[in-house]
Design a protein around this motif. Structure first.
Motif, PDB file in Angstrom:
ATOM      1  N   ASP A 192      -0.568  18.601  -9.069  1.00 60.23           N
ATOM      2  CA  ASP A 192      -1.825  18.010  -8.586  1.00 60.23           C
ATOM      3  C   ASP A 192      -2.054  16.670  -9.276  1.00 60.23           C
ATOM      4  N   LEU A 193      -1.250  15.700  -8.917  1.00 59.73           N
ATOM      5  CA  LEU A 193      -1.308  14.377  -9.514  1.00 59.73           C
ATOM      6  C   LEU A 193      -1.371  13.328  -8.420  1.00 59.73           C
ATOM      7  N   ARG A 194      -2.034  12.223  -8.706  1.00 59.32           N
ATOM      8  CA  ARG A 194      -1.996  11.050  -7.831  1.00 59.32           C
ATOM      9  C   ARG A 194      -0.896  10.128  -8.353  1.00 59.32           C
ATOM     10  N   VAL A 195      -0.052   9.666  -7.467  1.00 57.29           N
ATOM     11  CA  VAL A 195       1.080   8.835  -7.893  1.00 57.29           C
ATOM     12  C   VAL A 195       0.965   7.455  -7.274  1.00 57.29           C
ATOM     13  N   LEU A 196       0.912   6.447  -8.141  1.00 57.51           N
ATOM     14  CA  LEU A 196       0.920   5.049  -7.729  1.00 57.51           C
ATOM     15  C   LEU A 196       2.316   4.479  -7.964  1.00 57.51           C
ATOM     16  N   LEU A 197       2.665   3.468  -7.204  1.00 57.62           N
ATOM     17  CA  LEU A 197       3.963   2.819  -7.360  1.00 57.62           C
ATOM     18  C   LEU A 197       3.816   1.314  -7.272  1.00 57.62           C
ATOM     19  N   HIS A 198       4.462   0.634  -8.209  1.00 57.39           N
ATOM     20  CA  HIS A 198       4.618  -0.819  -8.051  1.00 57.39           C
ATOM     21  C   HIS A 198       6.092  -1.135  -7.950  1.00 57.39           C
ATOM     22  N   ASP A 199       6.475  -1.738  -6.842  1.00 57.29           N
ATOM     23  CA  ASP A 199       7.834  -2.222  -6.634  1.00 57.29           C
ATOM     24  C   ASP A 199       7.772  -3.246  -5.510  1.00 57.29           C
ATOM     25  N   PRO A 200       8.020  -4.520  -5.823  1.00 65.19           N
ATOM     26  CA  PRO A 200       7.880  -5.568  -4.796  1.00 65.19           C
ATOM     27  C   PRO A 200       8.874  -5.444  -3.647  1.00 65.19           C
ATOM     28  N   VAL A 202       9.553  -2.516  -2.089  1.00 68.95           N
ATOM     29  CA  VAL A 202       9.239  -1.327  -1.294  1.00 68.95           C
ATOM     30  C   VAL A 202       8.132  -1.665  -0.304  1.00 68.95           C
ATOM     31  N   SER A 203       8.356  -1.328   0.953  1.00 68.66           N
ATOM     32  CA  SER A 203       7.365  -1.600   1.995  1.00 68.66           C
ATOM     33  C   SER A 203       6.303  -0.503   2.013  1.00 68.66           C
ATOM     34  N   GLY A 204       5.196  -0.796   2.695  1.00 71.03           N
ATOM     35  CA  GLY A 204       4.141   0.204   2.837  1.00 71.03           C
ATOM     36  C   GLY A 204       4.635   1.444   3.556  1.00 71.03           C
ATOM     37  N   GLU A 205       5.478   1.245   4.560  1.00 69.01           N
ATOM     38  CA  GLU A 205       6.023   2.376   5.319  1.00 69.01           C
ATOM     39  C   GLU A 205       6.907   3.251   4.431  1.00 69.01           C
ATOM     40  N   GLU A 206       7.720   2.615   3.596  1.00 71.93           N
ATOM     41  CA  GLU A 206       8.586   3.383   2.705  1.00 71.93           C
ATOM     42  C   GLU A 206       7.766   4.115   1.654  1.00 71.93           C
ATOM     43  N   ALA A 207       6.711   3.468   1.146  1.00 73.14           N
ATOM     44  CA  ALA A 207       5.840   4.113   0.168  1.00 73.14           C
ATOM     45  C   ALA A 207       5.182   5.351   0.762  1.00 73.14           C
ATOM     46  N   GLU A 208       4.786   5.247   2.029  1.00 73.50           N
ATOM     47  CA  GLU A 208       4.187   6.395   2.709  1.00 73.50           C
ATOM     48  C   GLU A 208       5.184   7.542   2.810  1.00 73.50           C
ATOM     49  N   GLU A 209       6.446   7.209   3.093  1.00 78.01           N
ATOM     50  CA  GLU A 209       7.486   8.238   3.153  1.00 78.01           C
ATOM     51  C   GLU A 209       7.708   8.885   1.795  1.00 78.01           C
ATOM     52  N   GLY A 211       5.412   9.268  -0.381  1.00 77.18           N
ATOM     53  CA  GLY A 211       4.201   9.988  -0.746  1.00 77.18           C
ATOM     54  C   GLY A 211       3.461   9.371  -1.906  1.00 77.18           C
ATOM     55  N   VAL A 212       3.573   8.035  -2.044  1.00 75.18           N
ATOM     56  CA  VAL A 212       2.911   7.338  -3.143  1.00 75.18           C
ATOM     57  C   VAL A 212       2.020   6.243  -2.582  1.00 75.18           C
ATOM     58  N   HIS A 213       1.097   5.765  -3.432  1.00 76.64           N
ATOM     59  CA  HIS A 213       0.233   4.645  -3.056  1.00 76.64           C
ATOM     60  C   HIS A 213       0.802   3.383  -3.671  1.00 76.64           C
ATOM     61  N   LEU A 214       1.164   2.420  -2.850  1.00 78.17           N
ATOM     62  CA  LEU A 214       1.730   1.160  -3.310  1.00 78.17           C
ATOM     63  C   LEU A 214       0.615   0.255  -3.833  1.00 78.17           C
ATOM     64  N   CYS A 215       0.842  -0.367  -4.974  1.00 78.73           N
ATOM     65  CA  CYS A 215      -0.200  -1.229  -5.541  1.00 78.73           C
ATOM     66  C   CYS A 215       0.432  -2.348  -6.354  1.00 78.73           C
ATOM     67  N   GLY A 216      -0.400  -3.297  -6.767  1.00 78.09           N
ATOM     68  CA  GLY A 216       0.057  -4.403  -7.587  1.00 78.09           C
ATOM     69  C   GLY A 216       0.312  -3.964  -9.015  1.00 78.09           C
ATOM     70  N   LEU A 217       0.982  -4.825  -9.764  1.00 81.90           N
ATOM     71  CA  LEU A 217       1.335  -4.483 -11.138  1.00 81.90           C
ATOM     72  C   LEU A 217       0.100  -4.304 -12.013  1.00 81.90           C
ATOM     73  N   ALA A 218      -0.851  -5.220 -11.907  1.00 81.24           N
ATOM     74  CA  ALA A 218      -2.067  -5.117 -12.725  1.00 81.24           C
ATOM     75  C   ALA A 218      -2.854  -3.866 -12.372  1.00 81.24           C
ATOM     76  N   GLU A 219      -2.934  -3.552 -11.086  1.00 81.29           N
ATOM     77  CA  GLU A 219      -3.662  -2.355 -10.651  1.00 81.29           C
ATOM     78  C   GLU A 219      -2.991  -1.091 -11.177  1.00 81.29           C
ATOM     79  N   LEU A 220      -1.666  -1.076 -11.188  1.00 78.21           N
ATOM     80  CA  LEU A 220      -0.933   0.091 -11.678  1.00 78.21           C
ATOM     81  C   LEU A 220      -1.334   0.417 -13.107  1.00 78.21           C
ATOM     82  N   PHE A 221      -1.383  -0.609 -13.967  1.00 77.37           N
ATOM     83  CA  PHE A 221      -1.703  -0.376 -15.375  1.00 77.37           C
ATOM     84  C   PHE A 221      -3.183  -0.068 -15.578  1.00 77.37           C
TER      85      PHE A 221
END
Length: 349
Positions: A192-200, A202-209, A211-221
């Protein structure tokens, strides 16, 4: 008059076994090439007898390389430069029993058209397992609470446990969807965890596949309770985890690094840990073994482990099993299941 040409080695299934040799440090060979492993390789290739090659300039090495078609490599393999390749005119494939091939696969190999395989996928699993274990342990503050329990010799009132302790609904930030980063994401799915990902890359569609939320580097930290670093060390990623990012982490946030020490601004990390704002779990540092007087050793909120997350002990057999499978596929003409592509090398550790 009988022929003097040596017979072509054939497997039990009637397939030709390519000539092969092993190139790595002798101590790496002693760890990896158990009798079981050697027997497995013998099923798919005609392996040159020991000792293994750790210097391509000797007369014995040149004689061995002369008819080698597949080179099984490991830690400490010398560079396959133009001189080495000149001694190996029949070499067509490299099967690496570890992760990175940067140390020995040169431009000359790619120019020759040599096919390359790596056991990086097999090595990714124990690193991902270590990471997930540390995420869960840090959420329960297991190491700190065990230390306090040992000192006090009595339990705290468990009903007064802080709401900051636990893993329900915590936010985990993954820095880079590398091979290991993706494996961590996969292993975190049951929790039961929320998972964020930063990787320039990775597309939004791939992030959805994923199962993570794509975000900026500053937002991740800024948003993560735990940030786990999985980016390879490249000129563009050296010092990527800066003082600004570290100071932006949530109070009592956890930084986990199983990538390379130089990805993090280590002086800044030492300062931030000294303020006891965050915690860190470091399987890698810069240098890999810190000087005995380095202040990081004195940070009680830093757990430093001796680069043990990757394959060790019985996990080496997984690397060999993958390499044997790759050698067998290549010998059968099926191609590698885990190829290393020249154009992707700049993005790999």
């Amino acid at each position: 008059m009988p022929s003097t040409t040596p017979p072509v080695p054939i497997t039990a299934t009637g397939r030709r076994r390519p000539r092969a040799a092993v190139a790595m440090k002798p101590d790496a060979a002693a760890a990896l090439l158990t009798p079981r492993s050697l027997a497995a390789f013998a099923e798919v290739c005609d392996l040159a007898p020991p000792p293994v090659l750790d210097d391509f300039t000797t007369d014995r090495a040149r004689a061995t390389l002369a008819d080698t078609e597949v080179l099984v490599t490991g830690w400490g393999c010398p560079p396959l430069d133009e001189a080495a390749l000149a001694a190996a005119p029949r070499l067509r494939a490299v099967v690496h029993t570890a992760g990175s091939v940067r140390g020995h696969v040169t431009e000359a190999c790619w120019e020759r058209g040599i096919e390359v395989s790596s056991a990086a996928a097999a090595n990714a699993l124990p690193v991902a397992e270590y990471t997930v274990a540390m995420i869960l342990l840090s959420g329960k503050r297991v190491l700190e609470r065990a230390h306090d329990y040992r000192a006090a010799r009595h339990r705290d009132d468990w009903l007064r446990t802080s709401a900051e302790v636990g893993n329900y609904g915590r936010t985990v930030g993954i820095l880079s969807a590398s091979l290991i980063g993706r494996r961590v994401v996969e292993l975190l799915r049951p929790y039961d965890l929320r998972v964020l990902l930063h990787d320039p890359y990775v597309s939004g569609e791939e992030a959805e596949e994923l199962g993570v939320h794509l975000c900026g580097l500053a937002e991740l930290f800024a948003r993560s309770d735990v940030v786990s670093v999985h980016t390879p060390l490249l000129p563009t990623t050296q010092g990527l985890v800066s003082r600004e990012l570290l100071t932006s982490m949530r109070p009592d946030g956890v930084l986990i690094n199983t990538s390379r020490g130089a990805v993090i601004d280590q002086d800044a990390l030492t300062d931030v840990l000294g303020q006891r704002r965050i915690r860190a779990i470091l399987d890698v540092t810069d240098p890999d073994t810190l000087p005995s007087e380095h202040p990081l050793w004195e940070c009680e909120n830093a757990l430093i482990t001796p680069h043990l997350a990757g394959s060790q002990g019985n996990e080496w057999q997984r690397l060999v099993d993958l390499a044997v499978g790759e050698a067998g596929r290549w010998a059968a003409g099926d191609g590698f299941a885990h190829p290393v592509h020249r154009e992707r090398l700049a993005f790999l550790a």
